[in-house]
Design a protein around this motif. Structure first.
Motif, PDB file in Angstrom:
ATOM      1  N   UNK A   9       0.606  -9.356  17.057  1.00  0.00           N
ATOM      2  CA  UNK A   9       0.872  -7.996  17.354  1.00  0.00           C
ATOM      3  C   UNK A   9       0.877  -7.059  16.031  1.00  0.00           C
ATOM      4  N   UNK A  10       1.133  -7.612  14.992  1.00  0.00           N
ATOM      5  CA  UNK A  10       1.055  -7.000  13.882  1.00  0.00           C
ATOM      6  C   UNK A  10      -0.569  -6.640  13.507  1.00  0.00           C
ATOM      7  N   UNK A  29       2.556   2.341  21.803  1.00  0.00           N
ATOM      8  CA  UNK A  29       2.735   1.200  21.917  1.00  0.00           C
ATOM      9  C   UNK A  29       2.336   0.450  22.999  1.00  0.00           C
ATOM     10  N   UNK A  30       1.338  -0.454  23.210  1.00  0.00           N
ATOM     11  CA  UNK A  30       0.823  -0.949  24.549  1.00  0.00           C
ATOM     12  C   UNK A  30       1.403  -2.111  25.216  1.00  0.00           C
ATOM     13  N   UNK A  37       7.148  -8.172  22.335  1.00  0.00           N
ATOM     14  CA  UNK A  37       6.194  -7.706  21.620  1.00  0.00           C
ATOM     15  C   UNK A  37       6.077  -6.088  21.078  1.00  0.00           C
ATOM     16  N   UNK A  38       6.845  -5.365  22.316  1.00  0.00           N
ATOM     17  CA  UNK A  38       7.135  -4.115  21.914  1.00  0.00           C
ATOM     18  C   UNK A  38       7.932  -3.749  20.879  1.00  0.00           C
ATOM     19  N   UNK A  84      15.495  -1.272  12.564  1.00  0.00           N
ATOM     20  CA  UNK A  84      14.572  -2.061  13.523  1.00  0.00           C
ATOM     21  C   UNK A  84      14.812  -3.539  13.176  1.00  0.00           C
ATOM     22  N   UNK A  85      14.954  -3.892  11.845  1.00  0.00           N
ATOM     23  CA  UNK A  85      15.037  -5.465  11.473  1.00  0.00           C
ATOM     24  C   UNK A  85      16.318  -5.771  12.260  1.00  0.00           C
ATOM     25  N   UNK A  86      17.427  -5.013  12.207  1.00  0.00           N
ATOM     26  CA  UNK A  86      18.737  -5.412  12.613  1.00  0.00           C
ATOM     27  C   UNK A  86      18.609  -5.602  14.056  1.00  0.00           C
ATOM     28  N   UNK A  87      17.743  -4.503  14.807  1.00  0.00           N
ATOM     29  CA  UNK A  87      17.668  -4.572  16.212  1.00  0.00           C
ATOM     30  C   UNK A  87      17.018  -5.995  16.662  1.00  0.00           C
ATOM     31  N   UNK A  88      16.020  -6.269  15.914  1.00  0.00           N
ATOM     32  CA  UNK A  88      15.010  -7.454  15.995  1.00  0.00           C
ATOM     33  C   UNK A  88      16.172  -8.769  16.145  1.00  0.00           C
TER      34      UNK A  88
END
Length: 201
Positions: A9-10, A29-30, A37-38, A84-88
């Motif tokens: 994905x990256x 974002x596909x 993956x999003x 975003x890191x915290x969300x993941x």
């Protein structure tokens, strides 16, 4: 293997960005919003745009006003990256919330999402070092040195990928447990940065 999925994905995010190579281009974002993956694509897109912000701001001839505007964008991007890191990590906390943690389980020095953050940055390093190792107008000595660095980065990718998958397996098996601390950044907070809260008086 989570690391293999994440890296693919990256790579897609980086390739998509470089179709236009413009920090102002909108993200497309596909992946569906309910897919892991999003999150990975969005995470790397933030990293990729910031990578190029950092390139631009190092132009010795940059206009100071433009540089200040760009510095503000870099600050905002850093905050986005952390969020975003915290969300993941929230995704992983939820995913492994029902795991029966062993009494002997240990905590890791970094959370899964921060390990993925490192893999995302590593993907960017590999992409751009590969560019330098094959840049036609560069000297052979330059290309050789960059190829040597690229070889090390590729080895690092293998090691980091194994470490990520091992960590997730350990968490899933209850041999390690997650404990996530918010970053508590202070410089962007007008209640915690003295320059900001004193300026409000």
């Amino acid at each position: 293997m989570f690391s293999k999925l994440a890296y693919s994905v990256f790579e897609q995010s980086i390739q998509d960005y470089h179709q236009f190579d413009d920090v102002n281009q909108p993200i497309n974002n596909p992946f569906p919003k309910d897919k892991f993956e999003h999150l990975l694509y969005l995470k790397n897109w933030i990293d990729t745009v910031q990578w190029h912000y950092e390139d631009i701001i190092r132009d010795p001839n940059i206009d100071p006003v433009v540089a200040l505007t760009l510095k503000r964008k870099i600050d905002a991007s850093n905050q986005e990256r952390t969020d975003m890191v915290e969300y993941i990590d929230g995704y992983f906390l939820n995913k492994y919330s029902t795991v029966n943690v062993r009494d002997t389980a240990k905590i890791n020095s970094e959370s899964p999402a921060w390990a993925f953050d490192r893999l995302s940055i590593l993907a960017l390093k590999i992409y751009h070092m590969k560019e330098e190792a094959t840049r036609a107008e560069a000297t052979q000595d330059h290309r050789d040195k960059c190829q040597a660095k690229l070889n090390i980065l590729l080895e690092q990718r293998t090691d980091l990928s194994i470490a990520i998958d091992d960590l997730l397996n350990d968490i899933e098996n209850g041999d390690k447990f997650m404990k996530v601390y918010k970053q508590m950044k202070m410089y962007n907070d007008d209640e915690l940065n003295p320059v900001l809260y004193q300026g409000k008086k």
